[in-house]
Write a protein that holds these residues in place. Structure first.
Motif, mmCIF file in Angstrom:
data_model
loop_
_atom_site.group_PDB
_atom_site.id
_atom_site.type_symbol
_atom_site.label_atom_id
_atom_site.label_comp_id
_atom_site.label_asym_id
_atom_site.label_seq_id
_atom_site.Cartn_x
_atom_site.Cartn_y
_atom_site.Cartn_z
ATOM 1 N N VAL A 197 0.838 -1.202 0.000
ATOM 2 C CA VAL A 197 0.000 0.000 0.000
ATOM 3 C C VAL A 197 0.874 1.254 0.000
ATOM 4 N N VAL A 198 1.935 1.249 0.805
ATOM 5 C CA VAL A 198 2.840 2.401 0.851
ATOM 6 C C VAL A 198 3.548 2.587 -0.490
ATOM 7 N N LEU A 199 4.087 1.481 -1.033
ATOM 8 C CA LEU A 199 4.825 1.557 -2.299
ATOM 9 C C LEU A 199 3.931 2.012 -3.451
ATOM 10 N N LEU A 200 2.659 1.617 -3.414
ATOM 11 C CA LEU A 200 1.719 2.056 -4.446
ATOM 12 C C LEU A 200 1.591 3.578 -4.437
ATOM 13 N N GLY A 201 1.465 4.161 -3.246
ATOM 14 C CA GLY A 201 1.377 5.617 -3.141
ATOM 15 C C GLY A 201 2.644 6.304 -3.618
ATOM 16 N N VAL A 202 3.803 5.756 -3.238
ATOM 17 C CA VAL A 202 5.076 6.350 -3.647
ATOM 18 C C VAL A 202 5.217 6.336 -5.166
ATOM 19 N N ALA A 203 5.061 5.169 -5.769
ATOM 20 C CA ALA A 203 5.292 5.015 -7.204
ATOM 21 C C ALA A 203 4.354 5.887 -8.030
ATOM 22 N N ALA A 204 3.074 5.909 -7.665
ATOM 23 C CA ALA A 204 2.104 6.669 -8.458
ATOM 24 C C ALA A 204 2.373 8.163 -8.383
ATOM 25 N N PHE A 205 2.660 8.662 -7.196
ATOM 26 C CA PHE A 205 2.762 10.113 -7.049
ATOM 27 C C PHE A 205 4.135 10.669 -7.388
ATOM 28 N N VAL A 206 5.128 9.816 -7.576
ATOM 29 C CA VAL A 206 6.396 10.287 -8.139
ATOM 30 C C VAL A 206 6.151 10.868 -9.534
ATOM 31 N N ALA A 207 5.210 10.259 -10.250
ATOM 32 C CA ALA A 207 4.913 10.694 -11.622
ATOM 33 C C ALA A 207 4.015 11.928 -11.669
ATOM 34 N N GLY A 208 3.396 12.307 -10.550
ATOM 35 C CA GLY A 208 2.409 13.386 -10.571
ATOM 36 C C GLY A 208 2.972 14.741 -10.947
ATOM 37 N N SER A 209 4.032 15.184 -10.269
ATOM 38 C CA SER A 209 4.597 16.517 -10.526
ATOM 39 C C SER A 209 5.148 16.668 -11.946
ATOM 40 N N PRO A 210 5.942 15.699 -12.456
ATOM 41 C CA PRO A 210 6.415 15.859 -13.839
ATOM 42 C C PRO A 210 5.284 15.893 -14.857
ATOM 43 N N LEU A 211 4.205 15.144 -14.614
ATOM 44 C CA LEU A 211 3.078 15.181 -15.548
ATOM 45 C C LEU A 211 2.402 16.545 -15.554
ATOM 46 N N ASN A 212 2.176 17.114 -14.374
ATOM 47 C CA ASN A 212 1.567 18.440 -14.305
ATOM 48 C C ASN A 212 2.427 19.486 -14.994
ATOM 49 N N LEU A 213 3.725 19.448 -14.721
ATOM 50 C CA LEU A 213 4.627 20.434 -15.303
ATOM 51 C C LEU A 213 4.742 20.259 -16.811
ATOM 52 N N MET A 214 4.755 19.016 -17.266
ATOM 53 C CA MET A 214 4.879 18.737 -18.691
ATOM 54 C C MET A 214 3.674 19.266 -19.460
ATOM 55 N N VAL A 215 2.478 19.066 -18.910
ATOM 56 C CA VAL A 215 1.269 19.556 -19.577
ATOM 57 C C VAL A 215 1.302 21.069 -19.680
ATOM 58 N N MET A 216 1.717 21.754 -18.616
ATOM 59 C CA MET A 216 1.775 23.223 -18.639
ATOM 60 C C MET A 216 2.790 23.722 -19.654
ATOM 61 N N GLU A 217 3.931 23.043 -19.755
ATOM 62 C CA GLU A 217 4.962 23.476 -20.694
ATOM 63 C C GLU A 217 4.537 23.237 -22.138
ATOM 64 N N LYS A 218 3.807 22.162 -22.391
ATOM 65 C CA LYS A 218 3.386 21.862 -23.759
ATOM 66 C C LYS A 218 2.281 22.800 -24.233
ATOM 67 N N ALA A 219 1.553 23.409 -23.296
ATOM 68 C CA ALA A 219 0.515 24.390 -23.656
ATOM 69 C C ALA A 219 0.880 25.713 -22.999
ATOM 70 N N SER A 220 2.041 26.250 -23.370
ATOM 71 C CA SER A 220 2.578 27.426 -22.693
ATOM 72 C C SER A 220 1.696 28.661 -22.851
ATOM 73 N N SER A 221 0.870 28.710 -23.894
ATOM 74 C CA SER A 221 0.003 29.870 -24.084
ATOM 75 C C SER A 221 -1.288 29.772 -23.272
ATOM 76 N N ALA A 222 -1.557 28.609 -22.692
ATOM 77 C CA ALA A 222 -2.753 28.427 -21.865
ATOM 78 C C ALA A 222 -2.448 27.433 -20.750
#
Length: 405
Positions: free
Chosen positions: A297-322
């Motif tokens: 249960v702990v490892l599931l939380g760690v693994a999934a949310f490691v990917a959260g911040s880069p995904l959010n930042l990547m989406v913002m950078e790919k749509a820099s005008s919005a």
């Protein structure tokens, strides 16, 4: 880190609490309103539908407003939705109130992520986003268990009144701590211009990675309770504490992912998704004993949310005008992942593949997320190569002319 990030985290804490607490209060709500538990479960779906609809819509229509004003306005809507939930006279009105409560969810995180990145140096952007989402992960450790206990002892209506108070505290914190001079809206061409920014293929590939990657998480997490009780051998009374362990893992993964993504965003994303595949594939083995089940249960939380911040930042950078709209759309994608992952995990259970089969199905979804992320990386490399080629071509005639003279 700026103190203003604390205000965003308080809002995220309230949103995370109200999003997940309904799952623990379904029996109380069903008994009070004289409905079945499956019918009460539609209250969870109504909130998710509000997120999916409200995230891109509210981000787009508020694009010309000061982001500080938008954040405060969204929290006002959040407080209103939870207050109406507390006083809802019947099931239909509560269903509508839950939909209303979900509307500001995605836009708050979307606009908040943009504000957070504008408050820090470029090399700390992912970390700033992870600190805002810290409120969401801590809600799973403290907010949801406490709110569930309040609902069980004082009535479910008291829970939503309490969440409304958290929302009021967030409004005060946003008004006091978010600097107005850092939150002016970027010039846009209106709603149509915001929507045009989402036509980019890299943006949709990033959103697709979110749906597949977090769909993997929810395929397993939606059915983690029967895994813990029927396979690992835990008593029903232990489940609340074990779910808090998931929040601990999510908090660790969120902070770790934010720090690593500032150094290498794409490698952090691939590392998180690869770890998620491994953890989910090992679930049938890990759920054979109590200690390894808790570790899973702990490892599931760690693994999934490691990917959260880069995904959010990547989406913002790919749509820099919005960026606000794109980040909000990513929250809608997260909730689609919630619904889709739970559905796919349910199919595995219905097929009689075993109590841990939703985790194995989730591993397949995580592999799909890795595939989409790999395609996105190839598309980015080709676009960068093409862009570099155009730059060289643009400078070659001028250089030739100079040599000729």
């Amino acid at each position: 880190m700026p103190l203003a990030l604390l205000a965003l985290a308080v809002g995220a804490f309230g949103i995370g609490t109200t999003e997940f607490v309904m799952m623990g209060l379904l029996p109380e709500v069903a008994d009070d309103l004289d409905i079945s538990i499956p019918t009460a479960g539609h209250l969870v779906s109504a909130y998710a539908l509000g997120v999916v609809i409200g995230a891109p819509l509210l981000a787009a229509v508020t694009a010309r407003m000061s982001r500080r004003t938008v954040l405060i306005s969204l929290m006002v809507l959040f407080v209103a939705g939870n207050a109406v939930s507390a006083f809802a006279p019947g099931y239909d009105s509560l269903l509508a109130a839950r939909f209303l409560s979900g509307l500001p969810h995605g836009a708050f995180f979307g606009v908040g992520a943009v504000v957070a990145t504008n408050l820090v140096a470029p090399d700390r952007k992912a970390r700033s986003v992870s600190l805002m989402f810290l409120g969401l992960t801590v809600a799973n450790i403290a907010g949801v268990p406490v709110a569930t206990l309040v609902g069980q002892h004082l009535g479910w209506r008291a829970t939503f009144l309490g969440v409304s108070v958290i929302g009021l505290a967030a409004i005060g914190a946003l008004a006091l701590l978010i600097p107005a001079d850092h939150t002016h809206a970027a010039p846009t061409s209106g709603l149509r211009g915001e929507l045009v920014a989402l036509r980019s293929l890299p943006v949709w590939l990033a959103l697709g990675t979110t749906v597949a990657g977090f769909g993997a998480l929810f395929s397993a997490y939606s059915y983690v309770t029967p895994m813990l009780t029927d396979s690992a051998g835990y008593a029903d009374s232990s489940v609340t504490l074990l779910l808090a362990l998931f929040g601990v893992g999510a908090t660790i993964g969120n902070l770790l992912g934010g720090r690593l993504a500032d150094v290498a965003m794409r490698r952090t994303l691939f590392g998180g998704l690869t770890s998620l595949v491994a953890v989910l594939a090992l679930f049938p083995l890990l759920m054979r004993t109590q200690w390894s089940g808790a570790l899973a249960v702990v490892l599931l939380g760690v693994a999934a949310f490691v990917a959260g911040s880069p995904l959010n930042l990547m989406v913002m950078e790919k749509a820099s005008s919005a960026p606000s709209l794109a980040s909000s759309a990513n929250q809608a994608a997260f909730n689609l992942a919630n619904a889709g992952g739970a559905w796919i995990g349910g199919l595995a259970l219905t097929a009689g593949l075993g109590v841990t089969s939703p985790a194995v199905a989730g591993a397949g979804l995580a592999v799909l997320g890795l595939g989409v992320a790999a395609v996105a990386a190839v598309v980015d490399r080709r676009r960068e190569s093409s862009r570099a080629g155009h730059v060289v071509a643009a400078h070659t005639p001028e250089r030739s002319g100079v040599l000729h003279h």
